[in-house]
Design an enzyme around this catalytic site. Structure first.
Site, short mmCIF file in Angstrom:
data_model
loop_
_atom_site.label_atom_id
_atom_site.label_comp_id
_atom_site.label_asym_id
_atom_site.label_seq_id
_atom_site.Cartn_x
_atom_site.Cartn_y
_atom_site.Cartn_z
CB SER A 1 -0.80 0.20 1.27
OG SER A 1 -1.43 1.16 1.49
CE LYS B 1 -1.60 -3.93 3.24
NZ LYS B 1 -1.94 -5.35 2.51
CE1 TYR C 1 -4.33 -2.29 5.16
CE2 TYR C 1 -3.48 -0.32 4.35
CZ TYR C 1 -3.84 -1.45 4.05
OH TYR C 1 -4.30 -1.82 2.75
#
Length: 277
Positions: free
Chosen positions: A143, A160, A156
């Site tokens: 991401s 990533k 998150y």
């Protein structure tokens, strides 16, 4: 990038796509099948996963990527059903929806890490033997949150960023074995992950990528990706490898930068020196 619907680019290839029951994974599965590949659709959503597999003429594997045995079983299905494996697209992922304050939940944290990071680790480990035989490719879904700060969801971003670091480190190691590993790093895309904050994105004027735009990047990476590259995907600009700044590194007494051979664990005297480019 490839033209959408190219019917010959992946002829004869065999692909495993995790998280392929919907969103980006389903889009990748459809595009690979349209290009002639045989596809194993892997997911925990059996109803939608089986539907995608039937649509693309592939096979379905129930695969909880937190369990290494299930990743191994999905690879074995690809080999037994289609004769080998050329592409492992390790796409399964979820958002977090919590932080490190009062809302922190250790059990949910382990679940997110298990899917977003462990799922890539276990997928690489399971796929490598088959990919070595055919000079295959691994593409992990990371991401933009792994390339830049993600204040709205730091955990998150941590997941990533770990995937990005893994891909960069594995790049030269697996290239020596004939396997290319890359990451695709999309900005916010029109998938279920953004359902909780889609309105906020739109209110802020943040462009939301269409799934097919992200799939275009996967096709480009599967065709042109070089070992260890992490390709960004942002609205309004062509996807390309992110050029990581060259960080300060260890130096010898004479000022030369210390580098390492690809397999640090195999050779005790691996450090070498070279002038920094």
């Amino acid at each position: 990038m490839s033209n959408r619907g190219d019917a010959v680019e992946f002829s004869g290839k065999v692909a495993l796509v995790t998280g392929a029951a919907n969103g980006i994974g389903a889009g990748v599965a459809r595009r690979l099948a349209a290009g002639g590949a045989s596809v194993v659709v892997a997911d925990v959503d059996d109803a939608r996963g089986e539907a995608v597999a039937a649509e693309v003429g592939g096979a379905y594997a129930h695969c909880d990527v937190r369990d290494p045995a299930q990743s191994a079983a999905a690879v074995e299905l690809a080999v037994s059903r289609f004769g080998g494996l050329d592409f492992a697209v390790l796409n399964a992922g979820i958002g977090t929806g919590f932080g490190l304050g009062d809302d922190f939940d250790p059990e949910r944290y382990r679940n997110v890490m298990g899917i977003n990071l462990d799922g890539v680790v276990y997928g690489v480990h399971a796929a490598l033997p088959a990919l070595r035989e055919r000079g295959g490719r691994i593409v992990a879904t990371a991401s933009m949150a792994g390339l830049m700060a993600m204040p709205i969801d730091p955990l998150y971003g941590a997941n990533k960023a770990a995937v990005v670091g893994l891909v960069r480190g594995l790049g030269p190691v697996l290239a020596a074995e004939g396997v290319t590993v890359n990451a695709v790093c999309p900005s916010f895309a029109d998938t279920d992950i953004i359902s909780g904050f889609r309105d906020a994105l739109e209110s802020a004027g943040m462009p939301v990528l269409g799934v097919e735009d992200v799939v275009d990047a996967f096709v480009a990476v599967l065709r042109d990706g070089r070992p260890g590259e992490c390709w960004f995907v942002q609205a309004g600009r062509p996807s390309a490898p992110f050029r990581f700044p060259n960080p300060p590194g260890p130096r010898t007494a004479t000022g030369e930068r210390v580098t390492f051979h690809h397999d640090v664990s195999a050779t005790p005297d691996v450090p070498t020196t070279g002038k920094e480019s």
